[in-house]
Design an enzyme around this catalytic site. Structure first.
Site, mmCIF file in Angstrom:
data_model
loop_
_atom_site.group_PDB
_atom_site.id
_atom_site.type_symbol
_atom_site.label_atom_id
_atom_site.label_comp_id
_atom_site.label_asym_id
_atom_site.label_seq_id
_atom_site.Cartn_x
_atom_site.Cartn_y
_atom_site.Cartn_z
ATOM 1 N N ARG A 135 -10.437 -11.430 2.139
ATOM 2 C CA ARG A 135 -11.360 -12.443 1.631
ATOM 3 C C ARG A 135 -10.742 -13.843 1.682
ATOM 4 O O ARG A 135 -11.471 -14.837 1.754
ATOM 5 C CB ARG A 135 -11.793 -12.084 0.210
ATOM 6 N N LYS A 178 0.834 -1.197 0.000
ATOM 7 C CA LYS A 178 0.000 0.000 0.000
ATOM 8 C C LYS A 178 0.873 1.253 0.000
ATOM 9 O O LYS A 178 1.978 1.240 0.556
ATOM 10 C CB LYS A 178 -0.862 0.047 1.271
#
Length: 490
Positions: free
Chosen positions: A342, A268
Protein backbone atom coordinates in the site's frame (compact mmCIF):
# COMPACT_ATOMS: atom_id res chain seq x y z
CA UNK A 1 3.42 -21.40 -28.73
CA UNK A 2 0.61 -23.06 -30.64
CA UNK A 3 -0.17 -21.83 -34.14
CA UNK A 4 -3.97 -21.66 -34.55
CA UNK A 5 -5.31 -21.33 -38.09
CA UNK A 6 -8.86 -20.77 -39.31
CA UNK A 7 -9.89 -22.94 -42.27
CA UNK A 8 -13.17 -23.53 -44.09
CA UNK A 9 -12.59 -27.27 -44.35
CA UNK A 10 -10.19 -29.93 -43.08
CA UNK A 11 -6.82 -29.89 -44.84
CA UNK A 12 -5.10 -32.59 -42.82
CA UNK A 13 -6.94 -35.33 -40.99
CA UNK A 14 -4.74 -37.20 -38.59
CA UNK A 15 -6.57 -36.19 -35.38
CA UNK A 16 -10.13 -34.87 -35.65
CA UNK A 17 -11.88 -33.23 -32.69
CA UNK A 18 -15.69 -33.15 -32.55
CA UNK A 19 -17.47 -31.13 -29.84
CA UNK A 20 -20.18 -32.75 -27.74
CA UNK A 21 -22.72 -31.29 -25.34
CA UNK A 22 -25.14 -32.52 -22.66
CA UNK A 23 -28.47 -33.65 -24.10
CA UNK A 24 -30.40 -31.21 -21.94
CA UNK A 25 -32.48 -30.87 -18.78
CA UNK A 26 -34.94 -33.59 -17.95
CA UNK A 27 -32.87 -36.34 -19.52
CA UNK A 28 -31.29 -37.46 -16.24
CA UNK A 29 -27.70 -37.11 -14.96
CA UNK A 30 -26.50 -40.18 -16.87
CA UNK A 31 -28.00 -39.25 -20.23
CA UNK A 32 -25.50 -39.58 -23.08
CA UNK A 33 -24.08 -36.51 -24.73
CA UNK A 34 -24.98 -35.30 -28.21
CA UNK A 35 -22.74 -34.14 -31.02
CA UNK A 36 -22.68 -30.39 -31.62
CA UNK A 37 -23.74 -29.53 -35.17
CA UNK A 38 -20.62 -28.15 -36.86
CA UNK A 39 -20.19 -25.79 -39.78
CA UNK A 40 -18.42 -28.47 -41.81
CA UNK A 41 -19.89 -31.87 -40.89
CA UNK A 42 -17.57 -34.87 -40.78
CA UNK A 43 -18.04 -37.75 -43.22
CA UNK A 44 -21.03 -40.01 -42.73
CA UNK A 45 -18.80 -42.85 -41.57
CA UNK A 46 -17.08 -40.73 -38.92
CA UNK A 47 -20.38 -39.20 -37.84
CA UNK A 48 -22.00 -42.61 -37.37
CA UNK A 49 -19.00 -43.89 -35.45
CA UNK A 50 -18.99 -40.86 -33.15
CA UNK A 51 -22.71 -41.19 -32.44
CA UNK A 52 -22.25 -44.86 -31.58
CA UNK A 53 -19.40 -44.02 -29.20
CA UNK A 54 -21.40 -41.56 -27.10
CA UNK A 55 -23.57 -44.02 -25.16
CA UNK A 56 -20.91 -46.74 -25.16
CA UNK A 57 -18.34 -44.39 -23.58
CA UNK A 58 -20.99 -42.94 -21.20
CA UNK A 59 -19.99 -39.42 -22.12
CA UNK A 60 -22.03 -36.57 -20.63
CA UNK A 61 -20.66 -33.59 -22.58
CA UNK A 62 -19.53 -31.65 -19.52
CA UNK A 63 -16.95 -28.98 -20.28
CA UNK A 64 -13.47 -30.46 -20.48
CA UNK A 65 -14.59 -34.09 -20.76
CA UNK A 66 -12.54 -35.85 -23.42
CA UNK A 67 -12.40 -39.30 -24.98
CA UNK A 68 -9.96 -40.39 -27.68
CA UNK A 69 -10.81 -43.21 -30.11
CA UNK A 70 -8.05 -44.78 -32.22
CA UNK A 71 -8.86 -45.76 -35.83
CA UNK A 72 -5.81 -47.65 -37.22
CA UNK A 73 -5.57 -47.49 -40.99
CA UNK A 74 -8.51 -45.08 -41.29
CA UNK A 75 -8.84 -41.35 -41.81
CA UNK A 76 -8.76 -39.68 -39.38
CA UNK A 77 -6.45 -41.94 -37.40
CA UNK A 78 -7.72 -40.52 -34.11
CA UNK A 79 -11.18 -39.26 -33.26
CA UNK A 80 -11.54 -37.08 -30.16
CA UNK A 81 -14.91 -36.30 -28.59
CA UNK A 82 -14.63 -33.09 -26.56
CA UNK A 83 -17.19 -31.88 -24.04
CA UNK A 84 -18.05 -28.17 -24.23
CA UNK A 85 -20.77 -28.04 -21.57
CA UNK A 86 -23.52 -25.57 -22.40
CA UNK A 87 -21.46 -24.14 -25.24
CA UNK A 88 -20.77 -20.80 -23.57
CA UNK A 89 -17.32 -19.25 -23.65
CA UNK A 90 -16.37 -20.65 -20.26
CA UNK A 91 -17.23 -24.17 -21.44
CA UNK A 92 -15.23 -23.83 -24.63
CA UNK A 93 -12.30 -22.38 -22.66
CA UNK A 94 -12.26 -25.41 -20.36
CA UNK A 95 -12.56 -27.66 -23.41
CA UNK A 96 -9.61 -25.98 -25.13
CA UNK A 97 -7.44 -26.36 -22.05
CA UNK A 98 -8.33 -30.05 -21.66
CA UNK A 99 -7.57 -30.61 -25.34
CA UNK A 100 -4.19 -28.87 -25.09
CA UNK A 101 -3.15 -31.17 -22.25
CA UNK A 102 -4.51 -34.36 -23.81
CA UNK A 103 -3.01 -33.70 -27.23
CA UNK A 104 0.43 -32.50 -26.08
CA UNK A 105 2.09 -35.47 -27.80
CA UNK A 106 0.35 -34.82 -31.13
CA UNK A 107 1.84 -32.47 -33.70
CA UNK A 108 -1.37 -31.36 -35.43
CA UNK A 109 -5.08 -31.51 -34.67
CA UNK A 110 -8.23 -30.34 -36.46
CA UNK A 111 -11.18 -29.00 -34.46
CA UNK A 112 -14.69 -28.60 -35.87
CA UNK A 113 -16.68 -25.59 -34.61
CA UNK A 114 -20.42 -24.82 -34.88
CA UNK A 115 -21.77 -22.43 -37.49
CA UNK A 116 -22.18 -19.54 -35.02
CA UNK A 117 -18.60 -19.83 -33.87
CA UNK A 118 -17.50 -16.51 -32.37
CA UNK A 119 -18.06 -17.52 -28.74
CA UNK A 120 -16.67 -20.99 -29.35
CA UNK A 121 -13.58 -19.67 -31.12
CA UNK A 122 -12.69 -17.17 -28.43
CA UNK A 123 -13.08 -19.69 -25.63
CA UNK A 124 -11.31 -22.50 -27.48
CA UNK A 125 -8.36 -20.30 -28.47
CA UNK A 126 -7.81 -18.93 -24.97
CA UNK A 127 -8.17 -22.42 -23.51
CA UNK A 128 -5.67 -23.94 -25.93
CA UNK A 129 -3.06 -21.22 -25.39
CA UNK A 130 -3.46 -20.94 -21.63
CA UNK A 131 -3.88 -24.64 -20.94
CA UNK A 132 -0.70 -25.42 -22.87
CA UNK A 133 1.36 -22.88 -20.91
CA UNK A 134 4.43 -24.22 -19.12
CA UNK A 135 7.11 -22.32 -17.19
CA UNK A 136 10.33 -24.22 -16.77
CA UNK A 137 13.95 -23.13 -16.46
CA UNK A 138 15.25 -26.50 -17.63
CA UNK A 139 15.04 -28.47 -20.83
CA UNK A 140 14.27 -31.68 -18.92
CA UNK A 141 10.94 -33.14 -19.94
CA UNK A 142 10.90 -31.31 -23.27
CA UNK A 143 8.27 -29.01 -24.72
CA UNK A 144 4.84 -30.21 -25.88
CA UNK A 145 4.89 -31.55 -29.45
CA UNK A 146 1.58 -29.96 -30.39
CA UNK A 147 2.37 -27.01 -32.62
CA UNK A 148 -0.51 -26.61 -35.09
CA UNK A 149 -4.27 -26.48 -34.67
CA UNK A 150 -6.66 -26.07 -37.61
CA UNK A 151 -10.06 -24.73 -36.57
CA UNK A 152 -12.80 -25.41 -39.12
CA UNK A 153 -15.39 -22.60 -39.36
CA UNK A 154 -17.88 -21.43 -41.95
CA UNK A 155 -16.25 -18.04 -42.66
CA UNK A 156 -12.58 -17.73 -41.63
CA UNK A 157 -12.29 -14.09 -42.74
CA UNK A 158 -15.24 -12.97 -40.65
CA UNK A 159 -13.82 -14.62 -37.55
CA UNK A 160 -10.25 -13.39 -37.95
CA UNK A 161 -10.76 -10.41 -35.55
CA UNK A 162 -12.13 -12.77 -32.88
CA UNK A 163 -9.09 -15.01 -33.23
CA UNK A 164 -6.77 -12.00 -32.98
CA UNK A 165 -8.46 -10.73 -29.81
CA UNK A 166 -8.36 -14.15 -28.18
CA UNK A 167 -4.79 -14.85 -29.17
CA UNK A 168 -3.59 -11.42 -27.97
CA UNK A 169 -5.40 -11.85 -24.65
CA UNK A 170 -3.83 -15.27 -24.13
CA UNK A 171 -0.36 -14.12 -25.16
CA UNK A 172 -0.47 -11.20 -22.73
CA UNK A 173 -1.74 -13.47 -19.96
CA UNK A 174 1.17 -15.81 -20.67
CA UNK A 175 3.54 -12.83 -20.48
CA UNK A 176 2.14 -11.88 -17.06
CA UNK A 177 2.57 -15.50 -15.94
CA UNK A 178 6.17 -15.54 -17.15
CA UNK A 179 7.00 -12.33 -15.30
CA UNK A 180 5.36 -13.56 -12.12
CA UNK A 181 6.78 -17.09 -12.21
CA UNK A 182 10.37 -15.94 -12.72
CA UNK A 183 12.42 -16.56 -9.54
CA UNK A 184 13.51 -13.50 -7.64
CA UNK A 185 17.15 -14.57 -7.95
CA UNK A 186 16.74 -13.08 -11.44
CA UNK A 187 13.79 -10.77 -10.95
CA UNK A 188 14.70 -7.50 -9.30
CA UNK A 189 13.29 -4.08 -10.23
CA UNK A 190 15.89 -3.44 -12.93
CA UNK A 191 15.27 -6.87 -14.50
CA UNK A 192 11.56 -6.10 -14.62
CA UNK A 193 12.28 -2.78 -16.32
CA UNK A 194 14.41 -4.54 -18.93
CA UNK A 195 11.65 -7.03 -19.74
CA UNK A 196 9.13 -4.26 -20.30
CA UNK A 197 11.61 -2.22 -22.35
CA UNK A 198 12.17 -5.24 -24.59
CA UNK A 199 8.43 -5.73 -25.05
CA UNK A 200 7.92 -2.04 -25.89
CA UNK A 201 10.89 -1.74 -28.26
CA UNK A 202 9.89 -0.92 -31.81
CA UNK A 203 6.34 0.16 -30.91
CA UNK A 204 6.27 3.91 -31.61
CA UNK A 205 2.84 4.50 -30.10
CA UNK A 206 3.97 3.32 -26.66
CA UNK A 207 5.97 5.70 -24.48
CA UNK A 208 8.04 4.29 -21.63
CA UNK A 209 9.55 6.29 -18.80
CA UNK A 210 11.46 4.78 -15.89
CA UNK A 211 12.28 6.72 -12.75
CA UNK A 212 15.37 5.48 -10.94
CA UNK A 213 16.16 6.09 -7.25
CA UNK A 214 17.67 9.56 -7.71
CA UNK A 215 14.59 10.74 -9.59
CA UNK A 216 12.25 9.16 -7.06
CA UNK A 217 14.08 11.04 -4.32
CA UNK A 218 14.01 14.35 -6.20
CA UNK A 219 10.27 14.06 -6.92
CA UNK A 220 9.23 12.89 -3.45
CA UNK A 221 8.13 9.28 -3.95
CA UNK A 222 8.73 8.48 -0.30
CA UNK A 223 6.68 5.29 -0.12
CA UNK A 224 8.50 3.57 -2.99
CA UNK A 225 11.86 4.68 -1.59
CA UNK A 226 11.06 3.49 1.95
CA UNK A 227 10.08 -0.01 0.84
CA UNK A 228 13.06 -0.36 -1.48
CA UNK A 229 15.76 1.14 0.72
CA UNK A 230 16.69 -2.16 2.39
CA UNK A 231 17.64 -3.83 -0.88
CA UNK A 232 20.86 -3.73 -2.88
CA UNK A 233 18.58 -3.51 -5.94
CA UNK A 234 17.11 -0.02 -5.91
CA UNK A 235 13.43 0.71 -6.58
CA UNK A 236 11.99 1.99 -9.85
CA UNK A 237 8.75 3.52 -11.10
CA UNK A 238 7.66 2.40 -14.56
CA UNK A 239 5.30 4.67 -16.49
CA UNK A 240 3.97 3.20 -19.75
CA UNK A 241 1.63 5.30 -21.90
CA UNK A 242 -0.61 4.14 -24.76
CA UNK A 243 -2.14 7.25 -26.33
CA UNK A 244 -3.98 6.63 -29.62
CA UNK A 245 -5.15 9.69 -31.51
CA UNK A 246 -8.82 8.69 -31.32
CA UNK A 247 -8.90 8.14 -27.53
CA UNK A 248 -11.79 9.79 -25.70
CA UNK A 249 -11.16 8.31 -22.26
CA UNK A 250 -7.98 8.25 -20.18
CA UNK A 251 -7.60 5.47 -17.62
CA UNK A 252 -4.66 5.03 -15.29
CA UNK A 253 -3.80 1.47 -14.25
CA UNK A 254 -1.58 0.97 -11.21
CA UNK A 255 -0.05 -2.39 -10.29
CA UNK A 256 1.89 -3.40 -7.18
CA UNK A 257 5.40 -4.51 -8.16
CA UNK A 258 7.20 -5.98 -5.16
CA UNK A 259 9.68 -8.30 -6.88
CA UNK A 260 10.29 -10.15 -3.61
CA UNK A 261 8.75 -9.62 -0.21
CA UNK A 262 10.53 -10.87 2.88
CA UNK A 263 8.23 -8.76 5.03
CA UNK A 264 11.19 -6.54 5.85
CA UNK A 265 12.03 -6.21 9.53
CA UNK A 266 8.52 -7.57 10.24
CA UNK A 267 9.82 -10.71 8.60
CA UNK A 268 7.45 -13.35 7.26
CA UNK A 269 7.60 -16.99 8.38
CA UNK A 270 9.12 -19.29 5.76
CA UNK A 271 5.82 -20.80 4.51
CA UNK A 272 4.46 -17.31 3.82
CA UNK A 273 7.67 -16.15 2.14
CA UNK A 274 8.40 -18.98 -0.27
CA UNK A 275 6.05 -17.75 -3.03
CA UNK A 276 6.74 -14.05 -2.63
CA UNK A 277 8.12 -13.85 -6.14
CA UNK A 278 4.43 -13.47 -7.02
CA UNK A 279 4.12 -10.16 -5.15
CA UNK A 280 4.51 -8.24 -8.39
CA UNK A 281 1.59 -9.98 -10.14
CA UNK A 282 -0.44 -6.77 -10.14
CA UNK A 283 2.29 -4.88 -11.98
CA UNK A 284 2.68 -7.77 -14.43
CA UNK A 285 -1.06 -7.75 -15.12
CA UNK A 286 -1.48 -4.03 -15.79
CA UNK A 287 1.65 -3.82 -17.94
CA UNK A 288 0.66 -6.88 -19.99
CA UNK A 289 -2.87 -5.53 -20.41
CA UNK A 290 -1.49 -2.23 -21.70
CA UNK A 291 0.72 -4.03 -24.20
CA UNK A 292 -2.35 -6.01 -25.27
CA UNK A 293 -4.41 -2.85 -25.68
CA UNK A 294 -1.72 -1.39 -27.91
CA UNK A 295 -1.52 -4.59 -29.97
CA UNK A 296 -5.29 -4.49 -30.46
CA UNK A 297 -5.23 -0.74 -31.15
CA UNK A 298 -7.93 -0.06 -28.55
CA UNK A 299 -9.20 3.56 -28.78
CA UNK A 300 -8.62 4.40 -25.12
CA UNK A 301 -5.66 6.16 -23.55
CA UNK A 302 -3.96 4.05 -20.89
CA UNK A 303 -1.22 5.19 -18.58
CA UNK A 304 0.15 2.33 -16.52
CA UNK A 305 2.21 2.86 -13.38
CA UNK A 306 4.22 0.03 -11.84
CA UNK A 307 6.07 0.94 -8.62
CA UNK A 308 8.84 -1.69 -8.31
CA UNK A 309 10.80 -2.53 -5.18
CA UNK A 310 12.28 -5.41 -3.19
CA UNK A 311 11.18 -5.46 0.44
CA UNK A 312 14.31 -6.84 2.09
CA UNK A 313 15.84 -7.20 5.55
CA UNK A 314 19.04 -5.22 6.10
CA UNK A 315 20.62 -2.49 8.17
CA UNK A 316 19.10 0.10 5.85
CA UNK A 317 15.56 -1.36 5.76
CA UNK A 318 12.71 0.86 6.91
CA UNK A 319 11.51 0.14 10.43
CA UNK A 320 8.16 -0.44 12.10
CA UNK A 321 7.17 2.93 13.50
CA UNK A 322 8.79 4.95 10.71
CA UNK A 323 6.88 7.86 9.20
CA UNK A 324 6.72 7.84 5.41
CA UNK A 325 6.11 11.02 3.40
CA UNK A 326 4.29 10.10 0.21
CA UNK A 327 4.15 11.84 -3.15
CA UNK A 328 2.17 15.04 -2.67
CA UNK A 329 2.93 15.35 1.05
CA UNK A 330 0.61 13.02 2.98
CA UNK A 331 2.40 11.09 5.71
CA UNK A 332 1.75 7.59 7.01
CA UNK A 333 2.85 5.68 10.08
CA UNK A 334 3.56 1.99 9.63
CA UNK A 335 4.01 -0.45 12.47
CA UNK A 336 4.34 -3.43 10.14
CA UNK A 337 6.92 -3.39 7.35
CA UNK A 338 5.10 -6.33 5.77
CA UNK A 339 2.27 -3.94 4.86
CA UNK A 340 4.50 -2.48 2.17
CA UNK A 341 2.38 -2.78 -0.95
CA UNK A 342 0.00 0.00 0.00
CA UNK A 343 2.98 2.35 0.53
CA UNK A 344 4.23 2.02 -3.04
CA UNK A 345 0.70 2.09 -4.48
CA UNK A 346 -0.12 5.26 -2.53
CA UNK A 347 2.77 7.10 -4.18
CA UNK A 348 1.80 5.98 -7.67
CA UNK A 349 -1.88 6.79 -7.16
CA UNK A 350 -1.17 10.24 -5.72
CA UNK A 351 1.08 10.98 -8.69
CA UNK A 352 -1.62 9.81 -11.12
CA UNK A 353 -4.28 12.01 -9.56
CA UNK A 354 -2.13 15.11 -9.24
CA UNK A 355 -0.16 14.97 -12.49
CA UNK A 356 -1.99 12.83 -15.07
CA UNK A 357 -5.63 13.96 -14.67
CA UNK A 358 -7.21 10.65 -15.75
CA UNK A 359 -10.90 9.96 -16.09
CA UNK A 360 -10.63 6.64 -14.24
CA UNK A 361 -8.16 5.06 -11.82
CA UNK A 362 -7.83 1.30 -11.30
CA UNK A 363 -5.25 -0.48 -9.17
CA UNK A 364 -4.48 -4.21 -8.98
CA UNK A 365 -2.40 -5.61 -6.14
CA UNK A 366 -1.47 -8.81 -4.36
CA UNK A 367 -2.15 -6.78 -1.27
CA UNK A 368 -3.38 -8.89 1.65
CA UNK A 369 -3.76 -12.44 2.89
CA UNK A 370 -7.15 -11.30 4.14
CA UNK A 371 -8.36 -11.47 0.52
CA UNK A 372 -8.12 -15.28 0.65
CA UNK A 373 -9.60 -15.45 4.15
CA UNK A 374 -12.70 -13.57 2.98
CA UNK A 375 -13.17 -14.99 -0.51
CA UNK A 376 -11.03 -18.11 -0.93
CA UNK A 377 -8.52 -18.77 -3.70
CA UNK A 378 -10.56 -17.92 -6.79
CA UNK A 379 -11.97 -14.43 -6.23
CA UNK A 380 -10.35 -11.02 -6.17
CA UNK A 381 -11.82 -8.47 -3.76
CA UNK A 382 -13.11 -5.41 -5.62
CA UNK A 383 -13.67 -2.04 -3.93
CA UNK A 384 -15.28 1.04 -5.42
CA UNK A 385 -17.72 3.80 -4.48
CA UNK A 386 -19.03 3.93 -8.06
CA UNK A 387 -21.79 1.37 -8.59
CA UNK A 388 -21.73 1.51 -12.38
CA UNK A 389 -17.96 1.36 -12.63
CA UNK A 390 -17.85 -1.59 -10.24
CA UNK A 391 -20.62 -3.40 -12.13
CA UNK A 392 -18.96 -2.86 -15.51
CA UNK A 393 -15.58 -4.12 -14.36
CA UNK A 394 -17.11 -7.10 -12.53
CA UNK A 395 -19.05 -8.02 -15.68
CA UNK A 396 -15.88 -7.88 -17.77
CA UNK A 397 -13.95 -9.98 -15.27
CA UNK A 398 -16.70 -12.59 -15.26
CA UNK A 399 -16.98 -12.66 -19.07
CA UNK A 400 -13.23 -13.21 -19.29
CA UNK A 401 -13.43 -16.28 -17.06
CA UNK A 402 -11.93 -14.66 -13.98
CA UNK A 403 -13.79 -13.91 -10.74
CA UNK A 404 -14.11 -11.03 -8.29
CA UNK A 405 -16.55 -9.99 -5.58
CA UNK A 406 -17.41 -6.46 -4.55
CA UNK A 407 -16.53 -5.64 -0.96
CA UNK A 408 -17.67 -2.74 1.27
CA UNK A 409 -15.87 0.45 2.23
CA UNK A 410 -17.50 1.04 5.66
CA UNK A 411 -17.43 4.62 6.89
CA UNK A 412 -17.01 3.54 10.51
CA UNK A 413 -13.75 1.72 9.67
CA UNK A 414 -12.07 4.96 8.62
CA UNK A 415 -11.27 5.71 12.26
CA UNK A 416 -8.83 2.77 12.22
CA UNK A 417 -6.58 4.83 9.95
CA UNK A 418 -5.99 7.47 12.65
CA UNK A 419 -2.41 8.12 13.79
CA UNK A 420 -1.05 10.34 16.55
CA UNK A 421 2.15 10.95 14.59
CA UNK A 422 1.13 11.10 10.91
CA UNK A 423 -1.81 11.85 8.66
CA UNK A 424 -2.64 8.14 8.41
CA UNK A 425 -1.83 4.80 9.95
CA UNK A 426 -1.00 2.45 7.08
CA UNK A 427 -1.34 -0.86 8.93
CA UNK A 428 -3.95 -0.64 11.68
CA UNK A 429 -4.63 -3.80 13.69
CA UNK A 430 -8.33 -3.82 12.88
CA UNK A 431 -8.85 -7.44 11.85
CA UNK A 432 -10.32 -6.31 8.50
CA UNK A 433 -7.06 -6.27 6.60
CA UNK A 434 -8.27 -6.11 3.01
CA UNK A 435 -10.93 -3.49 3.84
CA UNK A 436 -8.62 -1.15 5.79
CA UNK A 437 -5.95 -1.47 3.09
CA UNK A 438 -8.53 -0.31 0.55
CA UNK A 439 -9.60 2.54 2.79
CA UNK A 440 -5.97 3.61 3.17
CA UNK A 441 -5.51 3.68 -0.61
CA UNK A 442 -8.72 5.69 -1.02
CA UNK A 443 -7.05 8.54 0.86
CA UNK A 444 -4.74 9.01 -2.13
CA UNK A 445 -7.43 9.18 -4.83
CA UNK A 446 -8.23 12.89 -4.43
CA UNK A 447 -11.03 14.04 -6.73
CA UNK A 448 -11.03 10.61 -8.41
CA UNK A 449 -12.47 9.00 -5.30
CA UNK A 450 -15.76 8.26 -7.07
CA UNK A 451 -13.98 7.04 -10.25
CA UNK A 452 -11.55 4.61 -8.62
CA UNK A 453 -11.49 0.82 -8.34
CA UNK A 454 -9.14 -1.21 -6.16
CA UNK A 455 -8.77 -4.95 -6.71
CA UNK A 456 -6.98 -7.05 -4.09
CA UNK A 457 -6.02 -10.06 -6.21
CA UNK A 458 -3.52 -11.82 -3.98
CA UNK A 459 -5.47 -15.09 -3.79
CA UNK A 460 -6.35 -15.67 -7.47
CA UNK A 461 -2.90 -14.62 -8.71
CA UNK A 462 -1.59 -18.14 -8.00
CA UNK A 463 -2.94 -21.65 -8.58
CA UNK A 464 -1.72 -24.73 -6.76
CA UNK A 465 -2.84 -27.05 -9.55
CA UNK A 466 -3.83 -27.29 -13.19
CA UNK A 467 -7.52 -26.44 -13.47
CA UNK A 468 -9.20 -25.68 -16.80
CA UNK A 469 -7.18 -22.83 -18.37
CA UNK A 470 -5.16 -22.28 -15.20
CA UNK A 471 -1.82 -24.01 -14.83
CA UNK A 472 0.06 -24.56 -11.61
CA UNK A 473 1.83 -21.36 -10.64
CA UNK A 474 1.08 -17.80 -11.69
CA UNK A 475 -2.33 -17.31 -13.30
CA UNK A 476 -1.85 -13.91 -14.96
CA UNK A 477 -5.07 -12.89 -13.20
CA UNK A 478 -6.41 -9.50 -14.27
CA UNK A 479 -5.08 -9.39 -17.83
CA UNK A 480 -8.13 -11.05 -19.33
CA UNK A 481 -10.59 -8.99 -17.30
CA UNK A 482 -8.90 -5.70 -18.18
CA UNK A 483 -8.76 -6.57 -21.88
CA UNK A 484 -12.54 -7.18 -21.79
CA UNK A 485 -13.21 -3.97 -19.92
CA UNK A 486 -10.92 -1.53 -21.74
CA UNK A 487 -12.67 -1.83 -25.15
CA UNK A 488 -15.92 -0.66 -23.51
CA UNK A 489 -14.31 2.69 -22.68
CA UNK A 490 -13.61 3.71 -26.28
Amino acid sequence: MLAIRLVSGPTRLDTLVLPIRPVGPGEGPDAPAALVTTASPPSGEVLAEAEALLPAARLTGRAGELREHLRPGATPQRLVLLGVGEGDERGWRAAGAALARAARDETHITVMLPGDASTALRGLTEGLLLGSYRFRMTEAGGAPALADVDVVVADPDALAPTLTAARTTAEMTRLARDLTNTPSSLKNPQWFVEQIATAVAGQPDLRLRVREPDELTAEGFGGILAVGQGSASGPRLVELDWHPADARTHVVLVGKGITFDTGGISIKPVPAMKLMRKDMAGAAAVLAATLGAAALRLPVRITTLAPLAENMVSGSAFRPGDIVRHYGGLTSETTNSDAEGRLVLADAMAYAVQELAPDLLVDLATLTGANAVALGKRHGALYSENDQLAADLLAAIDAAGEAAWRMPLPADYVEYLGSELADLHSSPASGAGSVTAALFLREFTGDLRDRWVHVDMSAPSWSEEDDAELTRGATGWGVRGLLRWLPTLG
